[in-house]
Design a protein around this motif. Structure first.
Motif, PDB file in Angstrom:
ATOM      1  N   THR A  16       0.855  -1.186   0.000  1.00  0.00           N
ATOM      2  CA  THR A  16       0.000   0.000   0.000  1.00  0.00           C
ATOM      3  C   THR A  16       0.891   1.236   0.000  1.00  0.00           C
ATOM      4  O   THR A  16       1.801   1.344   0.824  1.00  0.00           O
ATOM      5  CB  THR A  16      -0.911   0.026   1.241  1.00  0.00           C
ATOM      6  OG1 THR A  16      -1.791  -1.103   1.214  1.00  0.00           O
ATOM      7  CG2 THR A  16      -1.753   1.308   1.262  1.00  0.00           C
ATOM      8  N   TRP A  17       0.644   2.128  -0.932  1.00  0.00           N
ATOM      9  CA  TRP A  17       1.412   3.365  -1.050  1.00  0.00           C
ATOM     10  C   TRP A  17       0.522   4.539  -0.655  1.00  0.00           C
ATOM     11  O   TRP A  17      -0.601   4.659  -1.137  1.00  0.00           O
ATOM     12  CB  TRP A  17       1.887   3.583  -2.480  1.00  0.00           C
ATOM     13  CG  TRP A  17       2.791   2.519  -3.022  1.00  0.00           C
ATOM     14  CD1 TRP A  17       2.456   1.223  -3.333  1.00  0.00           C
ATOM     15  CD2 TRP A  17       4.177   2.647  -3.334  1.00  0.00           C
ATOM     16  NE1 TRP A  17       3.545   0.555  -3.818  1.00  0.00           N
ATOM     17  CE2 TRP A  17       4.624   1.397  -3.838  1.00  0.00           C
ATOM     18  CE3 TRP A  17       5.087   3.709  -3.254  1.00  0.00           C
ATOM     19  CZ2 TRP A  17       5.930   1.183  -4.245  1.00  0.00           C
ATOM     20  CZ3 TRP A  17       6.391   3.490  -3.670  1.00  0.00           C
ATOM     21  CH2 TRP A  17       6.810   2.247  -4.151  1.00  0.00           C
TER      22      TRP A  17
ATOM     23  N   GLU B 290      -3.115  10.364  -2.192  1.00  0.00           N
ATOM     24  CA  GLU B 290      -3.561   9.285  -3.069  1.00  0.00           C
ATOM     25  C   GLU B 290      -3.071   7.982  -2.441  1.00  0.00           C
ATOM     26  O   GLU B 290      -1.866   7.824  -2.208  1.00  0.00           O
ATOM     27  CB  GLU B 290      -2.982   9.431  -4.480  1.00  0.00           C
ATOM     28  CG  GLU B 290      -3.802  10.300  -5.405  1.00  0.00           C
ATOM     29  CD  GLU B 290      -3.824  11.766  -4.949  1.00  0.00           C
ATOM     30  OE1 GLU B 290      -4.885  12.383  -5.027  1.00  0.00           O
ATOM     31  OE2 GLU B 290      -2.782  12.276  -4.516  1.00  0.00           O
ATOM     32  N   ILE B 291      -3.975   7.072  -2.160  1.00  0.00           N
ATOM     33  CA  ILE B 291      -3.621   5.798  -1.530  1.00  0.00           C
ATOM     34  C   ILE B 291      -3.826   4.690  -2.559  1.00  0.00           C
ATOM     35  O   ILE B 291      -4.931   4.478  -3.046  1.00  0.00           O
ATOM     36  CB  ILE B 291      -4.481   5.552  -0.282  1.00  0.00           C
ATOM     37  CG1 ILE B 291      -4.275   6.715   0.707  1.00  0.00           C
ATOM     38  CG2 ILE B 291      -4.120   4.227   0.372  1.00  0.00           C
ATOM     39  CD1 ILE B 291      -5.287   6.776   1.811  1.00  0.00           C
ATOM     40  N   VAL B 292      -2.721   4.021  -2.902  1.00  0.00           N
ATOM     41  CA  VAL B 292      -2.739   2.998  -3.949  1.00  0.00           C
ATOM     42  C   VAL B 292      -2.417   1.653  -3.325  1.00  0.00           C
ATOM     43  O   VAL B 292      -1.340   1.464  -2.754  1.00  0.00           O
ATOM     44  CB  VAL B 292      -1.710   3.321  -5.058  1.00  0.00           C
ATOM     45  CG1 VAL B 292      -1.856   2.339  -6.215  1.00  0.00           C
ATOM     46  CG2 VAL B 292      -1.880   4.758  -5.549  1.00  0.00           C
ATOM     47  N   GLU B 293      -3.347   0.708  -3.432  1.00  0.00           N
ATOM     48  CA  GLU B 293      -3.169  -0.622  -2.863  1.00  0.00           C
ATOM     49  C   GLU B 293      -2.988  -1.652  -3.977  1.00  0.00           C
ATOM     50  O   GLU B 293      -3.861  -1.800  -4.830  1.00  0.00           O
ATOM     51  CB  GLU B 293      -4.378  -1.000  -2.006  1.00  0.00           C
ATOM     52  CG  GLU B 293      -4.586  -0.098  -0.799  1.00  0.00           C
ATOM     53  CD  GLU B 293      -5.790  -0.503   0.042  1.00  0.00           C
ATOM     54  OE1 GLU B 293      -6.452  -1.496  -0.340  1.00  0.00           O
ATOM     55  OE2 GLU B 293      -6.059   0.159   1.045  1.00  0.00           O
TER      56      GLU B 293
ATOM     57  N   ILE C  75      -5.873  -3.207  -8.341  1.00  0.00           N
ATOM     58  CA  ILE C  75      -5.234  -2.000  -7.795  1.00  0.00           C
ATOM     59  C   ILE C  75      -6.335  -1.057  -7.340  1.00  0.00           C
ATOM     60  O   ILE C  75      -7.170  -0.633  -8.134  1.00  0.00           O
ATOM     61  CB  ILE C  75      -4.339  -1.301  -8.829  1.00  0.00           C
ATOM     62  CG1 ILE C  75      -3.235  -2.237  -9.317  1.00  0.00           C
ATOM     63  CG2 ILE C  75      -3.715  -0.042  -8.215  1.00  0.00           C
ATOM     64  CD1 ILE C  75      -2.370  -1.639 -10.415  1.00  0.00           C
ATOM     65  N   LYS C  76      -6.332  -0.756  -6.060  1.00  0.00           N
ATOM     66  CA  LYS C  76      -7.339   0.137  -5.491  1.00  0.00           C
ATOM     67  C   LYS C  76      -6.727   1.510  -5.265  1.00  0.00           C
ATOM     68  O   LYS C  76      -5.667   1.627  -4.658  1.00  0.00           O
ATOM     69  CB  LYS C  76      -7.853  -0.435  -4.166  1.00  0.00           C
ATOM     70  CG  LYS C  76      -8.957   0.378  -3.513  1.00  0.00           C
ATOM     71  CD  LYS C  76      -9.403  -0.286  -2.227  1.00  0.00           C
ATOM     72  CE  LYS C  76     -10.489   0.512  -1.517  1.00  0.00           C
ATOM     73  NZ  LYS C  76     -10.895  -0.129  -0.236  1.00  0.00           N
ATOM     74  N   LEU C  77      -7.380   2.538  -5.762  1.00  0.00           N
ATOM     75  CA  LEU C  77      -6.886   3.901  -5.600  1.00  0.00           C
ATOM     76  C   LEU C  77      -7.977   4.756  -4.978  1.00  0.00           C
ATOM     77  O   LEU C  77      -9.072   4.877  -5.530  1.00  0.00           O
ATOM     78  CB  LEU C  77      -6.453   4.487  -6.951  1.00  0.00           C
ATOM     79  CG  LEU C  77      -5.584   5.742  -6.922  1.00  0.00           C
ATOM     80  CD1 LEU C  77      -4.803   5.885  -8.223  1.00  0.00           C
ATOM     81  CD2 LEU C  77      -6.402   7.012  -6.699  1.00  0.00           C
TER      82      LEU C  77
END
Length: 205
Positions: free
Chosen positions: A106-107, A131-134, A160-162
């Motif tokens: 997770t970013w 922005e949260i990118v999983e 990919i969840k954003l």
């Protein structure tokens, strides 16, 4: 920390840049980590000459601030993390990942460009939002996605969840690796983060 309705409705992008007189003895940062160090030392305005945030703001080394007395000041966000009963700052991103499966990660991103990849292609470092990118995919799929992220074409993708949020937190049953601005790394079972909107002014060289 919950923001007031007035703060939630504030349009940060309409107020993030202005022309200023360049002060004498302006300190410079060449990395995302140095931005945070200067902020923690009390600096409110710095020159930026390198790092992910520098790349996101269009830095190319072609602007010479020594031959002018005015420049565009950009008010950018920073991120604050609380983990292991300590607080940390980041300028561009944090990454949470499993020790044995680092491709599942997770970013939390403040800078659209991270290591020459556009992980959050529609993100902006001055909008008051992360922005949260999983990434939840196989190793093979993650390699394909990371290669495509150089141009931002990795999203949309079903694995990919954003999402976009002003704050973020996570809790795990086993320790996760938390990497801050690609440098400092800690192990934690819990973390919480929040945006510090327009925390510091930047002049991009």
């Amino acid at each position: 920390m919950r923001m007031s309705k007035r703060a939630e409705s504030f349009n940060y992008l309409e107020n993030w840049e202005k022309i200023i007189n360049i002060p004498n003895n302006l300190k410079a940062a060449t990395s995302d980590e140095e931005i945070c160090s200067l902020y923690q030392s009390g600096e409110q305005l710095i020159r930026l000459q390198g790092g992910n945030l520098y790349a996101s703001l269009g830095g190319n080394g072609l602007i010479d601030l020594t031959n002018t007395d005015k420049a565009v000041c950009l008010q950018v966000d920073l991120g604050e993390i609380y983990a292991n009963e300590s607080k940390y700052l980041f300028a561009s991103h944090c990454r949470m990942s499993e020790r044995l499966k680092p491709w599942k990660s997770t970013w939390v991103i403040n800078s659209p460009v991270v290591s020459n990849k556009r992980l959050a292609p529609k993100g902006h470092p001055a909008d008051g939002i992360f922005e949260i990118v999983e990434f939840q995919m196989t190793f093979r799929q993650s390699l394909i996605a990371y290669n495509r992220s150089k141009s931002g074409d990795h999203v949309p993708h079903p694995d990919i969840k954003l999402i976009r949020k002003k704050d973020h937190k996570g809790q795990f049953s086993k320790p996760m690796r938390l990497s801050i601005d690609g440098g400092r790394s800690i192990q934690c079972n819990y973390y919480s983060m929040q945006v510090l909107p327009h925390a510091i002014g930047i002049l991009v060289d």
